[in-house]
Design a protein around this motif. Structure first.
Motif, PDB file in Angstrom:
ATOM      1  N   ILE A 122       0.619  -1.162   0.171  1.00  0.00           N
ATOM      2  CA  ILE A 122       0.047   0.085  -0.132  1.00  0.00           C
ATOM      3  C   ILE A 122       0.677   1.210   0.043  1.00  0.00           C
ATOM      4  N   LEU A 124       2.141   7.735   0.023  1.00  0.00           N
ATOM      5  CA  LEU A 124       0.483   7.344   0.269  1.00  0.00           C
ATOM      6  C   LEU A 124      -0.192   8.751   0.484  1.00  0.00           C
ATOM      7  N   ALA A 139      -1.916   4.058  -3.951  1.00  0.00           N
ATOM      8  CA  ALA A 139      -3.164   3.986  -3.191  1.00  0.00           C
ATOM      9  C   ALA A 139      -3.349   5.230  -2.721  1.00  0.00           C
ATOM     10  N   ILE A 179     -10.924   3.535   0.254  1.00  0.00           N
ATOM     11  CA  ILE A 179      -9.457   3.266  -0.378  1.00  0.00           C
ATOM     12  C   ILE A 179      -9.843   2.870  -1.900  1.00  0.00           C
ATOM     13  N   CYS A 227      -6.990   2.017  -5.215  1.00  0.00           N
ATOM     14  CA  CYS A 227      -5.707   1.248  -5.256  1.00  0.00           C
ATOM     15  C   CYS A 227      -5.446   1.035  -6.901  1.00  0.00           C
ATOM     16  N   VAL A 250      -1.793  -3.577  -6.324  1.00  0.00           N
ATOM     17  CA  VAL A 250      -2.653  -3.841  -5.244  1.00  0.00           C
ATOM     18  C   VAL A 250      -3.854  -4.994  -5.362  1.00  0.00           C
ATOM     19  N   ASP A 296      -5.866  -7.753  -0.816  1.00  0.00           N
ATOM     20  CA  ASP A 296      -4.877  -6.899   0.199  1.00  0.00           C
ATOM     21  C   ASP A 296      -5.442  -5.520   0.500  1.00  0.00           C
ATOM     22  N   ALA A 297      -6.106  -4.944  -0.385  1.00  0.00           N
ATOM     23  CA  ALA A 297      -6.866  -3.633   0.217  1.00  0.00           C
ATOM     24  C   ALA A 297      -7.885  -3.663   1.271  1.00  0.00           C
ATOM     25  N   PHE A 352      -6.160  -4.740   4.504  1.00  0.00           N
ATOM     26  CA  PHE A 352      -5.644  -3.466   5.189  1.00  0.00           C
ATOM     27  C   PHE A 352      -6.621  -2.559   5.736  1.00  0.00           C
TER      28      PHE A 352
END
Length: 436
Positions: A277, A348, A371, A404, A406, A411, A415-416, A419
């Motif tokens: 990220i 980020l 991201a 979010i 991405c 990504v 995973d997103a 997170f």
């Protein structure tokens, strides 16, 4: 009289050209030494240009939005007597900074200084070379409406009211006492036949220049090159808001905390388990750099448009230090004093609209980052909660959605989501945010 040519200087950022953002002076205007006459924008910052001489402006390089190469003419100023030699040397263009495609330099790498007689024949020649069209007859002005009191309104609203024959003193203003276009529209809709017939505002064409053009180019490149996907999760921030209130009550000389410093703290505590990220993707090289330090971009709305100052090494700062840095960078962005190094190098970005945050957002990634996180508005809603006795009951809770977006090249959706779920756990158990 002498003519002094001010060439676009090399402002030390390795650029070949700069964009004209706004002229503060026009042809025919008088200008004083050290007075700002134009704002020039590079890829990194807006830089005001100051005149090194007193005089009258005879010629300018172009209109707002035009590009000017380093070393080429920016403005020609008529001065009395001779131009001091030190001014000539100071304003000389840096020939090694000119782009390869630029035209060959003149006889000497200094600006042209021409001494001319300012007699009547010169003026006649100038008029002959540039004939002016016959002026059109001035339109008959509309009668000035009678004003009964001082009314707060912008020049555009005043002009529109005058064109319509409306007395602004009879228009009910907004709560702050200022009459706006909407107030004028409402007045006309309820007073059909008053003065001239109500007409829609005229179309307006506005050239996209300066910061607005940079934003347009960057956002278009981001959407064109990055396959975006977004994920949204609801977080219960009731306990986080209680903790924030307690910290502010006992803060002493520390800055007052908003939710943003606590959110940033939770983000950088979550990132070590999700290095994909906090990364940047080099499209051309096909290389992803996963960063250890968190250089957090913070989207800030300014009069010129959206800017993203960067909090360096956010992971090394506590919530109060973050609050100070957020305040400092936001003010620098709004006032136009942010340094170029404060506007680049983010790994980020967090973008928040505060109370205007809406239910959910799908923010656009700040390329080449992969991201961007968007906290949304906190709202109060009834929801089921389980008490310590295991019984369910309905309580009023404070809820906030976290969005979010991405880069799907780097990504994955899993995973997103993972997170955001880990971030949600910290936000809903806020004591963990302050544990080292």
């Amino acid at each position: 009289m002498a003519k002094f040519t001010f060439n676009m200087p090399d402002i030390g950022e390795g650029i070949a050209e700069a964009e004209i953002v706004q002229w503060h002076k026009q042809v025919g205007d008088q200008i004083s030494e050290d007075e700002e006459f134009v704002d020039m924008m590079t890829d990194k910052a807006t830089v005001p240009m100051e005149s090194p001489v007193n005089g009258k402006i005879l010629e300018i390089a172009g209109g707002e939005g035009d590009m000017v190469s380093i070393g080429s003419m920016l403005v020609v100023i008529e001065v009395e007597g001779e131009v001091p030699e030190d001014v000539v040397e100071e304003a000389a263009p840096a020939t090694d900074a000119a782009p390869a495609s630029a035209p060959a330099p003149k006889d000497e790498a200094v600006e042209r200084i021409e001494v001319e007689n300012s007699d009547a024949s010169d003026a006649d020649d100038a008029l002959a070379a540039d004939p002016q069209p016959e002026p059109l007859p001035a339109p008959t002005p509309a009668p000035e409406p009678v004003r009964h009191a001082k009314v707060l309104a912008t020049p555009a609203v005043r002009k529109r009211a005058k064109d319509l024959g409306v007395d602004l003193a009879q228009v009910k203003p907004a709560e702050d006492g200022r009459v706006r276009h909407g107030d004028l529209d409402q007045f006309l809709s309820y007073n059909a036949g008053y003065g001239a017939a109500a007409a829609p505002r005229a179309d307006e064409e506005k050239k996209v220049i300066g910061m607005r053009r940079r934003i347009a180019e960057n956002m278009a490149a981001s959407k064109r090159n990055i396959p975006h996907f977004s994920y949204v999760e609801e977080c219960d921030v009731t306990d986080l808001e209680v903790l924030r209130a307690q910290l502010n009550t006992n803060r002493g000389d520390k800055p007052k905390l908003t939710i943003l410093p606590l959110l940033i703290t939770a983000i950088y505590k979550t990132l070590p388990d999700f290095p994909m990220i906090n990364a940047r993707y080099d499209d051309e090289g096909g290389v992803v750099t996963r960063h250890g330090a968190v250089h957090l971009g913070m989207a800030a709305q300014t009069d010129a448009g959206l800017m993203v100052p960067v909090i360096r090494d956010a992971q090394a700062k506590n919530p109060w230090q973050l609050a100070n840095e957020i305040s400092r960078l936001a003010e620098a962005a709004r006032s136009g004093t942010a340094k170029s190094e404060e506007l680049q190098g983010g790994t980020l970005t967090v973008t928040s609209l505060g109370p205007l945050g809406g239910v959910a957002t799908t923010p656009v990634i700040n390329r080449p980052e992969v991201a961007i996180i968007g906290p949304n508005r906190i709202i109060e809603r009834p929801m089921y909660v389980t008490g310590s006795d295991g019984a369910e009951r309905i309580e009023k809770r404070k809820l906030m959605n976290i969005s979010i977006s991405c880069d799907h090249r780097v990504v994955d959706g899993w995973d997103a989501a993972s997170f955001v779920q880990a971030l949600k756990k910290l936000l809903e158990t806020p004591a963990l945010i302050l544990v080292d």
